[in-house]
Design a protein around this motif. Structure first.
Motif: not given
Length: 123
Positions: A1-23
């Motif tokens: 069984q393969v499981q993928l769990v994302e994290s790192g999303g959220g609310l950000v202003q235009a021009g900003g940055s985010l880093r998403l992770s997938c374990a």
């Protein structure tokens, strides 16, 4: 069984940055192609970025090329999506996915998907 769990999303202003992770568990990222897709309200799911299992082959949707970077940490069995210069049109639920192929941009070739993480970019 393969499981993928994302994290790192959220609310950000235009021009900003985010880093998403997938374990990943059950299938190592070292032996599978990995991809990020997104789906905005009322729109179909679309390809964002993909990375190969065997080397530094990557590909991006034209509108994110130069702003987003996909990377892989095999030791942590994790894939990342660094998103810079975010725009309101990047707002969507972002999904991580795994394919038994070395590399693919086609959602139909991915057999395992995460639950998604919401990214909202305000103007």
């Amino acid at each position: 069984q393969v499981q993928l769990v994302e994290s790192g999303g959220g609310l950000v202003q235009a021009g900003g940055s985010l880093r998403l992770s997938c374990a990943a568990s059950g299938r190592t990222v070292r032996s599978s192609g990995m991809g990020w897709f997104r789906q905005a309200p009322g729109k179909e799911r679309e390809f964002v970025a993909a990375i190969s299992w065997s080397g530094p082959i990557s590909s991006y949707k034209n509108s994110v090329n130069g702003r987003f970077t996909i990377s892989r940490d095999s030791a942590k069995n994790t894939v990342y999506l660094k998103m810079n210069s975010l725009k309101p049109e990047d707002t969507a639920v972002y999904y991580c996915a795994s394919t038994p192929k070395q590399f693919s941009q086609l959602g139909s070739e991915y057999d395992y998907w995460g639950q998604g993480t919401q990214v909202t970019v305000s103007s």
